[in-house]
Design an enzyme around this catalytic site. Sequence first.
Site, PDB file in Angstrom:
ATOM      1  N   ASP A 159     -48.886  31.047 -24.892  1.00  0.00           N
ATOM      2  CA  ASP A 159     -49.207  29.637 -24.621  1.00  0.00           C
ATOM      3  C   ASP A 159     -48.728  29.255 -23.220  1.00  0.00           C
ATOM      4  O   ASP A 159     -49.430  28.566 -22.467  1.00  0.00           O
ATOM      5  CB  ASP A 159     -48.534  28.742 -25.660  1.00  0.00           C
ATOM      6  CG  ASP A 159     -48.849  29.186 -27.072  1.00  0.00           C
ATOM      7  OD1 ASP A 159     -50.029  29.169 -27.447  1.00  0.00           O
ATOM      8  OD2 ASP A 159     -47.908  29.576 -27.790  1.00  0.00           O
ATOM      9  N   HIS A 187     -45.807  27.125 -32.157  1.00  0.00           N
ATOM     10  CA  HIS A 187     -46.987  27.877 -31.710  1.00  0.00           C
ATOM     11  C   HIS A 187     -48.137  27.525 -32.660  1.00  0.00           C
ATOM     12  O   HIS A 187     -48.437  28.244 -33.607  1.00  0.00           O
ATOM     13  CB  HIS A 187     -46.725  29.382 -31.723  1.00  0.00           C
ATOM     14  CG  HIS A 187     -47.984  30.177 -31.531  1.00  0.00           C
ATOM     15  ND1 HIS A 187     -48.663  30.202 -30.339  1.00  0.00           N
ATOM     16  CD2 HIS A 187     -48.707  30.944 -32.384  1.00  0.00           C
ATOM     17  CE1 HIS A 187     -49.748  30.956 -30.472  1.00  0.00           C
ATOM     18  NE2 HIS A 187     -49.796  31.409 -31.711  1.00  0.00           N
TER      19      HIS A 187
HETATM   20  P1  NAX Z   1     -54.816  42.560 -36.922  1.00  0.00           P
HETATM   21  O1  NAX Z   1     -55.290  42.072 -38.246  1.00  0.00           O
HETATM   22  O2  NAX Z   1     -55.732  43.341 -36.052  1.00  0.00           O
HETATM   23  O3  NAX Z   1     -53.518  43.476 -37.153  1.00  0.00           O
HETATM   24  C1  NAX Z   1     -52.493  43.126 -38.008  1.00  0.00           C
HETATM   25  C2  NAX Z   1     -51.928  44.420 -38.579  1.00  0.00           C
HETATM   26  O4  NAX Z   1     -50.751  44.102 -39.295  1.00  0.00           O
HETATM   27  C3  NAX Z   1     -52.871  45.119 -39.538  1.00  0.00           C
HETATM   28  O5  NAX Z   1     -53.030  46.481 -39.133  1.00  0.00           O
HETATM   29  C4  NAX Z   1     -52.153  45.018 -40.875  1.00  0.00           C
HETATM   30  O6  NAX Z   1     -52.364  46.161 -41.695  1.00  0.00           O
HETATM   31  C5  NAX Z   1     -50.710  44.924 -40.420  1.00  0.00           C
HETATM   32  N1  NAX Z   1     -49.809  44.327 -41.398  1.00  0.00           N
HETATM   33  C6  NAX Z   1     -50.049  43.335 -42.278  1.00  0.00           C
HETATM   34  N2  NAX Z   1     -48.970  43.107 -43.039  1.00  0.00           N
HETATM   35  C7  NAX Z   1     -48.016  43.972 -42.624  1.00  0.00           C
HETATM   36  C8  NAX Z   1     -46.694  44.226 -43.035  1.00  0.00           C
HETATM   37  N3  NAX Z   1     -46.155  43.555 -44.057  1.00  0.00           N
HETATM   38  N4  NAX Z   1     -45.995  45.179 -42.383  1.00  0.00           N
HETATM   39  C9  NAX Z   1     -46.558  45.879 -41.382  1.00  0.00           C
HETATM   40  N5  NAX Z   1     -47.807  45.682 -40.953  1.00  0.00           N
HETATM   41  C10 NAX Z   1     -48.534  44.747 -41.571  1.00  0.00           C
HETATM   42  O7  NAX Z   1     -54.249  41.283 -36.181  1.00  0.00           O
HETATM   43  P2  NAX Z   1     -53.882  41.109 -34.620  1.00  0.00           P
HETATM   44  O8  NAX Z   1     -55.067  40.633 -33.883  1.00  0.00           O
HETATM   45  O9  NAX Z   1     -53.197  42.328 -34.140  1.00  0.00           O
HETATM   46  O10 NAX Z   1     -52.868  39.887 -34.703  1.00  0.00           O
HETATM   47  C11 NAX Z   1     -51.608  40.032 -35.312  1.00  0.00           C
HETATM   48  C12 NAX Z   1     -50.924  38.697 -35.504  1.00  0.00           C
HETATM   49  O11 NAX Z   1     -50.671  38.075 -34.250  1.00  0.00           O
HETATM   50  C13 NAX Z   1     -51.716  37.679 -36.308  1.00  0.00           C
HETATM   51  O12 NAX Z   1     -50.830  37.061 -37.244  1.00  0.00           O
HETATM   52  C14 NAX Z   1     -52.139  36.659 -35.289  1.00  0.00           C
HETATM   53  O13 NAX Z   1     -52.341  35.392 -35.856  1.00  0.00           O
HETATM   54  C15 NAX Z   1     -50.950  36.688 -34.368  1.00  0.00           C
HETATM   55  N6  NAX Z   1     -51.117  36.140 -33.024  1.00  0.00           N
HETATM   56  C16 NAX Z   1     -50.070  35.479 -32.480  1.00  0.00           C
HETATM   57  C17 NAX Z   1     -50.085  34.990 -31.187  1.00  0.00           C
HETATM   58  C18 NAX Z   1     -48.908  34.284 -30.596  1.00  0.00           C
HETATM   59  O14 NAX Z   1     -49.015  33.848 -29.457  1.00  0.00           O
HETATM   60  N7  NAX Z   1     -47.775  34.122 -31.284  1.00  0.00           N
HETATM   61  C19 NAX Z   1     -51.298  35.132 -30.345  1.00  0.00           C
HETATM   62  C20 NAX Z   1     -52.210  36.206 -30.805  1.00  0.00           C
HETATM   63  C21 NAX Z   1     -52.366  36.333 -32.298  1.00  0.00           C
HETATM   64  O15 NAX Z   1     -53.255  35.340 -32.758  1.00  0.00           O
END
Ligand code: NAX
Length: 330
Positions: A159, A187
Amino acid sequence: THAPITITLTGAGGQIGYAALFRIAAGDLLGPDQPVALRLLEIPQGMRAAEGAALELADCAFPTLASVEITDDANVAFDGANVALLVGSRPRSAGMERGDLLAANGAIFGPQGRAINDRAADDVRVVVVGNPANTNALIAQQHAPDVPSERFTALTRLDHNRAVGLLAAEAGTPVADISGVTIWGNHSATQYPDLSHATVRGRPALDIVDASWARGPYIERVAQRGAEIIEVRGGSSVASAANAAIEHTRDWLLGTGERSAGHWTSAAIVSRGEYGVPAGLISSFPVTSAGGNWSVVEGLDIDAFSRERIDASVAELAAERDAVQELGLI
Ligand code: NAX
């Protein structure tokens, strides 16, 4: 040469994981002289994707990459971790109730916080990226009573970087000319990108850009930038999110350095009551880092407009905290 530093990345089989892994392994986090040992935590469905990423990491033959270990067991993943990047989560999907969202994340971040508490290195530093990031960080922190609370942070650097980039574009100037931008609060859509202390080449930003833009469309654009990326790119922010997570961690460990007054970044850290944010909430502040510790930039004047925006976002954080308390998640 240095001993490797252990970095645990959760959600390593996902998109942000894929974007972050190669940069971390290449030395973007801690420099070319610091070897890194990677621990990748996934859920069973994500293991193959993480294994595939590990094959590609091997094919990069990065001199800074000491080892890669892949597991679906949090106690293994966080054993000896110096840095924990918590990316995997259960973000909100369309129509999901808040209670269901928080319960699903409580089931992830509670046990991970406990595993960090029991297994991580004494100097562990935790960065939560997975949404809802601030409250997920709070859940993890509350399950790690033996770890100093200030070691738990949530990412608002994306952000912050968006806010800097969009201000630079409006002012028609390179981003290097911009200082003093702050992201306050959660966020989420209530976050407050604040230009009231920002400068452009040392001049107040609000003398250069229209104040009604700064306090209207600009705030909206920063807060909705993720949706804008999805709309234009056809997918969520990935490389920029990975970049922000790396910058947050690098600044935390290595320091924000000698910077002119007014030059700071933003991170969600445990409040000690600064700027009226209730102590214990993990809220975004203007921060600098030295000696491996964040500190809030204090003494900034908060005008009535800023006060209202900060209070609104902090109220949302307090409501999320109350909800996870009521659900027995903390
Ligand atoms: P993806 O869905 O591509 O990847 C997430 C991965 O996490 C998947 O491979 C899933 O199997 C794994 N996962 C789920 N539960 C788990 C657990 N208990 N232990 C280990 N792994 C686990 O999502 P992606 O695009 O990589 O985004 C990841 C996260 O970042 C999301 O929650 C998203 O909302 C968040 N974001 C946060 C941002 C920020 O600025 N704070 C910005 C970008 C993003 O939106």
